[in-house]
Design an enzyme around this catalytic site. Structure first.
Site, PDB file in Angstrom:
ATOM      1  N   GLY A  91     138.283   1.993 -28.565  1.00  8.60           N
ATOM      2  CA  GLY A  91     138.066   3.094 -27.615  1.00  8.60           C
ATOM      3  C   GLY A  91     139.236   3.354 -26.686  1.00  8.60           C
ATOM      4  O   GLY A  91     139.052   3.830 -25.564  1.00  8.60           O
ATOM      5  N   HIS A  98     147.552  -0.581 -21.009  1.00  9.77           N
ATOM      6  CA  HIS A  98     146.956  -0.798 -19.692  1.00  9.77           C
ATOM      7  C   HIS A  98     145.911  -1.895 -19.781  1.00  9.77           C
ATOM      8  O   HIS A  98     145.260  -2.060 -20.812  1.00  9.77           O
ATOM      9  CB  HIS A  98     146.340   0.492 -19.133  1.00  9.77           C
ATOM     10  CG  HIS A  98     145.366   1.152 -20.057  1.00  9.77           C
ATOM     11  ND1 HIS A  98     145.779   1.934 -21.116  1.00  9.77           N
ATOM     12  CD2 HIS A  98     144.008   1.145 -20.095  1.00  9.77           C
ATOM     13  CE1 HIS A  98     144.721   2.394 -21.763  1.00  9.77           C
ATOM     14  NE2 HIS A  98     143.623   1.924 -21.175  1.00  9.77           N
TER      15      HIS A  98
HETATM   16  P1  AMP Z   1     140.942   3.151 -22.150  1.00 11.37           P
HETATM   17  O1  AMP Z   1     139.670   3.897 -22.493  1.00 11.37           O
HETATM   18  O2  AMP Z   1     140.857   1.671 -22.351  1.00 11.37           O
HETATM   19  O3  AMP Z   1     142.137   3.771 -22.831  1.00 11.37           O
HETATM   20  O4  AMP Z   1     141.121   3.311 -20.588  1.00 11.37           O
HETATM   21  C1  AMP Z   1     141.637   4.460 -19.980  1.00 11.37           C
HETATM   22  C2  AMP Z   1     141.145   4.436 -18.577  1.00 11.37           C
HETATM   23  O5  AMP Z   1     141.933   5.323 -17.826  1.00 11.37           O
HETATM   24  C3  AMP Z   1     139.679   4.883 -18.426  1.00 11.37           C
HETATM   25  O6  AMP Z   1     138.926   3.832 -17.823  1.00 11.37           O
HETATM   26  C4  AMP Z   1     139.789   6.115 -17.521  1.00 11.37           C
HETATM   27  O7  AMP Z   1     138.721   6.213 -16.605  1.00 11.37           O
HETATM   28  C5  AMP Z   1     141.118   5.890 -16.837  1.00 11.37           C
HETATM   29  N1  AMP Z   1     141.795   7.091 -16.375  1.00 11.37           N
HETATM   30  C6  AMP Z   1     142.026   8.236 -17.069  1.00 11.37           C
HETATM   31  N2  AMP Z   1     142.715   9.115 -16.327  1.00 11.37           N
HETATM   32  C7  AMP Z   1     142.937   8.511 -15.127  1.00 11.37           C
HETATM   33  C8  AMP Z   1     143.594   8.904 -13.924  1.00 11.37           C
HETATM   34  N3  AMP Z   1     144.186  10.114 -13.790  1.00 11.37           N
HETATM   35  N4  AMP Z   1     143.615   8.040 -12.887  1.00 11.37           N
HETATM   36  C9  AMP Z   1     143.025   6.829 -13.004  1.00 11.37           C
HETATM   37  N5  AMP Z   1     142.406   6.391 -14.110  1.00 11.37           N
HETATM   38  C10 AMP Z   1     142.356   7.228 -15.156  1.00 11.37           C
END
Ligand code: AMP
Ligand code: ZN
Length: 118
Positions: A91, A98
């Protein structure tokens, strides 16, 4: 390169900063799934955990060093979990490596937390 988290590192997209040093940036996840939900990222673009290699793995060490510091400075004394999602089955939605730092709640563990496994 059109990368959301590279833009956040450069300050082109706003974020709520928690911690920063020469190598890593930590900010609050915009859609938290735990009372404390931070993202820790290397400032250098790496698309995901499947692209970690001998050239860039020191940055992963920097992420974990930062996590330990952040836990101390933010008063996270009851434990935390660090998760990285890589690829479609896991996912991963943002293709910049990150690490989710999750804390502030007792978390489940085991097959049921991953869904159906058979
Ligand atoms: P993943 O699904 O492991 O790729 O995690 C991506 C994460 O980035 C998710 O938990 C989102 O809520 C977070 N996310 C997406 N856009 C932003 C943003 N502009 N600022 C902070 N978090 C974000
Ligand atoms: Zn990036």
């Amino acid at each position: 390169m059109d990368c959301l988290f590279c833009k956040i590192v450069k300050g082109e997209i706003p974020s709520t900063k928690v911690y920063e040093n020469e190598y890593v940036y930590c900010f609050k996840d915009i859609a938290p799934i735990a009372p404390i939900h931070y993202l820790i990222i290397p400032k250098t673009h790496i698309s995901g955990a499947d692209q970690i290699n001998g050239e860039n793995s020191h940055l992963v060490a920097k992420v974990f060093e930062a996590a330990a510091e952040i836990a101390k400075s933010e008063g996270i004394t009851d434990g935390f979990r660090i998760v990285t999602n890589c690829g479609d089955n896991a996912g991963q939605t943002v293709k910049h490596l990150h690490f989710h730092l999750l804390a502030g709640v007792k978390m489940g563990w085991g097959p049921e937390s991953l869904g159906k496994i058979d």
